[in-house]
Design an enzyme around this catalytic site. Structure first.
Site, PDB file in Angstrom:
ATOM      1  CG  HIS A 374      -1.977  -1.007   1.242  1.00 22.38           C
ATOM      2  ND1 HIS A 374      -3.248  -0.801   0.754  1.00 22.38           N
ATOM      3  CD2 HIS A 374      -1.935  -2.278   1.685  1.00 22.38           C
ATOM      4  CE1 HIS A 374      -3.954  -1.915   0.915  1.00 22.38           C
ATOM      5  NE2 HIS A 374      -3.184  -2.826   1.475  1.00 22.38           N
ATOM      6  CE  LYS A 565      -6.740  13.661   0.184  1.00 20.52           C
ATOM      7  NZ  LYS A 565      -6.674  12.468  -0.632  1.00 20.52           N
ATOM      8  NE  ARG A 566      -3.953   9.888   9.981  1.00 12.45           N
ATOM      9  CZ  ARG A 566      -3.615   8.989  10.903  1.00 12.45           C
ATOM     10  NH1 ARG A 566      -4.389   7.945  11.132  1.00 12.45           N
ATOM     11  NH2 ARG A 566      -2.532   9.135  11.628  1.00 12.45           N
ATOM     12  CE  LYS A 571      -2.675  10.748   3.049  1.00 16.33           C
ATOM     13  NZ  LYS A 571      -3.335   9.837   2.074  1.00 16.33           N
ATOM     14  CB  THR A 673     -10.284   4.576  -1.007  1.00 18.69           C
ATOM     15  OG1 THR A 673      -9.748   4.937   0.263  1.00 18.69           O
ATOM     16  CG2 THR A 673      -9.600   3.323  -1.499  1.00 18.69           C
ATOM     17  CE  LYS A 677     -14.119   5.609   1.038  1.00 18.64           C
ATOM     18  NZ  LYS A 677     -13.204   5.683   2.194  1.00 18.64           N
TER      19      LYS A 677
HETATM   20  C1  475 Z   1      -2.540   4.511   0.945  1.00 22.36           C
HETATM   21  N1  475 Z   1      -1.675   2.827   6.563  1.00 22.36           N
HETATM   22  C2  475 Z   1      -3.669   4.904   0.017  1.00 22.36           C
HETATM   23  C3  475 Z   1      -4.919   2.907   0.840  1.00 22.36           C
HETATM   24  O1  475 Z   1      -4.870   0.872  -0.389  1.00 22.36           O
HETATM   25  C4  475 Z   1      -4.470   3.669  -0.385  1.00 22.36           C
HETATM   26  C5  475 Z   1       0.503   2.341   7.517  1.00 22.36           C
HETATM   27  C6  475 Z   1       1.209   1.867   8.604  1.00 22.36           C
HETATM   28  C7  475 Z   1       0.553   1.451   9.727  1.00 22.36           C
HETATM   29  C8  475 Z   1      -0.802   1.528   9.739  1.00 22.36           C
HETATM   30  N2  475 Z   1      -1.497   1.985   8.690  1.00 22.36           N
HETATM   31  C9  475 Z   1      -0.870   2.369   7.593  1.00 22.36           C
HETATM   32  C10 475 Z   1      -1.344   2.939   5.279  1.00 22.36           C
HETATM   33  O2  475 Z   1      -0.259   2.691   4.856  1.00 22.36           O
HETATM   34  C11 475 Z   1      -2.420   3.362   4.387  1.00 22.36           C
HETATM   35  O3  475 Z   1      -3.522   3.661   4.814  1.00 22.36           O
HETATM   36  N3  475 Z   1      -2.129   3.384   3.080  1.00 22.36           N
HETATM   37  C12 475 Z   1      -3.141   3.760   2.114  1.00 22.36           C
HETATM   38  O4  475 Z   1      -3.805   2.586   1.656  1.00 22.36           O
HETATM   39  C13 475 Z   1      -5.617   1.619   0.492  1.00 22.36           C
HETATM   40  O5  475 Z   1      -5.607   4.050  -1.099  1.00 22.36           O
HETATM   41  O6  475 Z   1      -3.138   5.522  -1.121  1.00 22.36           O
HETATM   42  O7  475 Z   1      -1.861   5.657   1.400  1.00 22.36           O
END
Ligand code: 475
Length: 832
Positions: A374, A565-566, A571, A673, A677
């Site tokens: 991700h 978003k975060r 971002k 995502t 939405k």
């Molecule tokens: C991406 N979270 C989005 C989304 O694929 C993408 C990292 C470390 C520990 C806990 N949580 C995380 C992420 O890395 C995360 O939310 N990544 C996101 O995944 C689904 O649409 O671009 O930034």
């Protein structure tokens, strides 16, 4: 199970599933019964929460027949079960979603009203289970919805955090974190399965000896054993009569282990132990935390992975004694590297506990596991300090070494003499401290590796996983993310859902490609005005909540320009701010300037330890304070920071957007995502060619998407040639004016130092190229303003966005996982 007690009833339950009464009268009765028998309350004295609990229990009861029937699939040898391993599931509130998916909404609403209450009030009562940080956790939740809707036997495995993602308060413009006590008033959706529990070992050392047959036996002698107890939550599919299973593990003390020396002196020591054991699942870790290597986080990962695999092995053994066939019972998907210890743990369980040979165990492990990546941010790739790993998981380190030894043999055969490649691909990093590399472990232990959008997968193959791609290109594939139209349209935007269904029928809910039928309504003026009416009503609802939560009055007629978003530098919320500052200065310079009214809405949490992200929140609030109260602005610009962005608030915010801000530096956002939405709810997007934006633009048409900025190739080239943000500052008067204003203390009551770190970061580093994209962003925003003046045309574009977003349903993503990765047949839709 073996310990099933045979009763007269048990022989006649299979296949016969009378549904509990779902009419209004039956619901009314059930709610009153639960108020009495479950909540032990008299109607006259019941609180709103009592009623919420009673209603939820009544709804849950009505999900149980389908659920129990669905649980039966796990024993059916013909059906492969999808096991989705994720440290996060960001579910959002259950009640509304379950009412929609089971088709009980109207009956529940009428029953509640007959009791003198409103469904809306009771829905507001639910504390959402915020067991995730953001995109990754929310994706897992959308996938559970689609799995159940598509009638695929599935289990989501994760952690039952006692405290989910913190609640965000804004005090004096700063983010303040408070504990998320989501279980405070009880959770009617989960069922504790005390009998489904596993022991998980930690720490200690290993010993080798020869058993009676002269075979080498390995014993792991831990210093600690913890118990994991299953908490199950049913996940209703949309009208599918299938209910998926979310199984979350809670850690507890093992009685036998901790209390064995049960005497007066040891008692308090034993209670201490209990506290430590229970702390494993206490709290969700925020992402983007600097300073990796928290022991408790590694313990959490191992804990949930071990419980889940032990549970899967138990289920498999109900079907077949042959663990070599484990991959026919389960397809296991690892949601990022957080569960990647599963590779080593499955090897340990198969080899050490169940006596398989290494080769047989490795074959079945690899063909079972698959890994989704991700992120491309190198700093976000998980690695664990070797010593910490060794202390907690001594046996797993040996297994990792053995996997690595065999793997590196293959690498050197494929690339003789390429020492640099060996060092890069090793599961162990040895330059500047030793680490275990979790992405390498996940990649080696999986038969499939996927990215989450086309561009992301291509970049994965070229950058972070390039060596793995070159060696085993066939393992790689793309599965572009999707979101569930049930929660994100039907539930959160009922007005739009109704208008769509009245026009083209209801099939779009499970067959969103049917949304294309809306295209021909894009030239129908009365449809367009109904469309606008829905959006305006959503904007008025959001405006009312904004007033209530922030005290800021916003004009529902203005353009709602939203970035939720975060908060993260990549971002680029600060790029959005630079645009606002520029508009502000244009008004100050020329108070009569023709600037169509805009409301800028921000929302999102910053990781508690991410200083720069927190400073960005402070700056948003500081700019808001000045701009919102400046009489010369005369209401043309409003800036709002909506506190505590979460799923519940998202359901209110996405439907009210005119413009969706998707402005990350190209190549940095894996998919996104939220972008889906927004567009699915009729917002137009301003965005870069990043993540799934690329595919959204392809689908909706370039004339219906506001594109700006450098693309990923240009970003790489600019960085390579030496990027000097200061030059952009020098050469662009408006940019200089915006930055200088921040630096001057204009937004910090004269305190020029407050935002200095942010300004310096932009001028001397600007890793994410905000200054390089500034002018292009501004010009693009002018095209947005011009377009918004022509409301009719804007609405046409809005309709076309929705009509062409069908691809981004999570049902499509899940079908692709089934075909490309899990090898699970897609069952025909349930006839309804
Ligand atoms: C991406 N979270 C989005 C989304 O694929 C993408 C990292 C470390 C520990 C806990 N949580 C995380 C992420 O890395 C995360 O939310 N990544 C996101 O995944 C689904 O649409 O671009 O930034």
């Amino acid at each position: 199970a073996n310990n099933t007690v045979k009763t007269a009833a048990s022989s006649q339950t299979q296949g016969h599933n009378p549904r509990r009464g779902v009419g209004t009268a039956a619901m009314n009765r059930a709610i009153l019964d639960h108020l009495h028998f479950t909540m032990a309350r008299l109607p006259a004295l019941a609180s709103r929460n009592d009623w919420y609990m009673a209603l939820s229990h009544a709804v849950r009861d009505r999900m149980l027949d389908d659920w129990l029937a669905s649980l039966h699939h796990f024993r059916n040898k013909e059906l492969k079960v999808v096991s989705y391993l994720s440290a996060e599931f960001l579910l959002g509130p259950h009640l509304g979603n379950n009412l929609i998916n089971t088709g009980m909404w109207d009956a529940a609403r009428d029953a509640v009203e007959s009791l003198g209450l409103t469904l809306e009030d009771l829905l507001r009562q639910e504390e959402e289970p915020g067991l995730g940080n953001g995109g990754l956790g929310r994706l897992a939740a959308c996938y559970l919805d689609s799995l159940a809707t598509l009638r695929i036997p599935s289990i989501g495995y994760g952690i039952r955090y006692e405290f989910g993602i913190f609640d965000q308060l804004i005090r004096d413009g700063w983010q303040v974190e408070t504990a998320d006590k989501w279980l405070k008033f009880g959770n009617p959706w989960e069922i504790c399965r005390s009998e489904i529990a596993y022991e998980v070992k930690m720490g200690g050392h290993t010993e080798y000896h020869h058993d009676a047959d002269g075979r080498l036996a390995i014993a792991w002698l831990p210093v600690k054993v913890i118990k994991g107890v299953a908490y199950d939550t049913p996940i209703a599919g949309y009208r599918s009569r299938i209910t998926g299973l979310l199984r979350l593990w809670k850690s507890e003390a093992v009685e036998s282990f901790n209390f064995q020396a049960f005497n007066a002196g040891e008692y308090y020591h034993a209670v201490d132990e209990k506290v430590v054991s229970e702390s494993i699942t206490k709290v969700l870790y925020p992402n983007d935390e600097p300073g990796v290597g928290k022991l408790l986080r590694l313990a959490q990962q191992y804990f949930f992975v071990s419980c889940s695999l032990q549970d899967m092995i138990r289920v498999h053994l109900l079907r077949s004694p042959r663990l070599e066939e484990f991959d026919q019972t389960f397809a296991v998907q690892m949601n990022d590297t957080h569960p990647s210890l599963a590779v080593a743990e499955l090897m340990r369980l198969l080899v050490d506990e169940h006596g398989l040979g290494w080769d047989a165990a490795w074959k079945v492990t690899r063909s079972t596991m698959a890994y989704t990546n991700h992120t491309l941010l190198p700093e976000a790739l998980e690695k664990w300090p070797l010593q910490l790993f060794a202390n907690l998981l001594p046996r797993h380190l040996e297994i990792v070494y053995e996997i690595n030894r065999r793997f590196l043999d293959e690498v050197s055969q494929a690339y003789p003499g390429d020492q640099a490649r060996l060092a890069r691909m090793s599961l162990i990093e040895e330059t500047g401290g030793k680490f275990v590399r979790m992405a390498n472990l996940a990649s080696v232990g999986s038969h499939a590796i996927n990215g989450v959008a086309h561009l992301h997968t291509e970049l994965l193959k070229e950058t972070v996983l390039a060596d793995f791609y070159q060696m085993t290109p066939g393992k790689f594939c793309n599965v572009t993310n999707g979101v569930t139209p049930r929660r994100w349209v039907l539930l959160s935007n009922p007005g739009l859902a109704r208008l769509i269904s009245e026009s083209i029928g209801e099939e779009w809910v499970t067959a969103p490609e049917k949304l294309r039928k809306l295209e021909r309504f894009a030239s129908d003026p009365s449809f367009l005005s109904a469309w606008r009416w829905v959006k305006d009503a959503n904007k008025r609802a959001l405006a009312a909540t904004i007033l209530e939560r922030t005290g800021v009055t916003v004009d529902p007629e203005s353009l709602f320009d939203i970035q939720v978003k975060r908060i993260h530098e990549y971002k680029r919320q600060h790029l959005n701010l630079l645009h606002i500052l520029t508009l502000y200065h244009r008004i100050k310079r020329d108070p009569g300037a023709q600037i169509p009214p805009r409301t800028f809405i921000f929302g999102g949490k910053a990781a508690p330890g991410y200083f720069m992200a927190k400073l960005i929140i402070k700056l948003i609030n500081s700019v808001a304070e000045v701009v919102n109260t400046d009489p010369e602005v005369a209401g043309r610009l409003k800036v709002v920071f909506f506190p505590d962005f979460n799923v519940t608030n998202g359901q209110l915010i996405y439907p009210a957007a005119d413009l969706s801000e998707q402005i990350s530096t190209s190549g940095k956002e894996a998919s996104g995502t939220g972008n889906m939405k927004f567009s699915l709810n009729g917002a137009l997007t301003i965005g870069t060619l990043d993540g799934a934006n690329v595919e959204i633009r392809e689908e909706v048409g370039e004339e219906n998407f506001f594109l700006f900025g450098l693309n990923a190739t240009e970003v790489q080239a600019l960085k390579k040639s030496g990027y000097h943000p200061g030059r952009f500052y020098e050469e662009d008067g408006e940019l200089r004016e915006a930055i200088d204003a921040v630096r001057s203390g204009l937004f910090s009551h004269g305190d020029a130092g407050l935002f200095q770190p942010l300004v310096d970061h932009l001028l001397y580093d600007d890793e994410y190229l905000a200054l390089a994209d500034y002018r292009s962003y501004l010009e693009c925003q002018e095209r947005v303003s011009t377009a918004f003046r022509q409301r009719e045309l804007w609405s046409v574009k809005s309709v076309l966005n929705v009509a062409r977003m069908g691809k981004f349903s999570s049902d499509r993503s899940i079908r692709e996982y089934c075909e490309k990765i899990w090898k699970v047949p897609i069952r025909p839709p349930f006839p309804h």
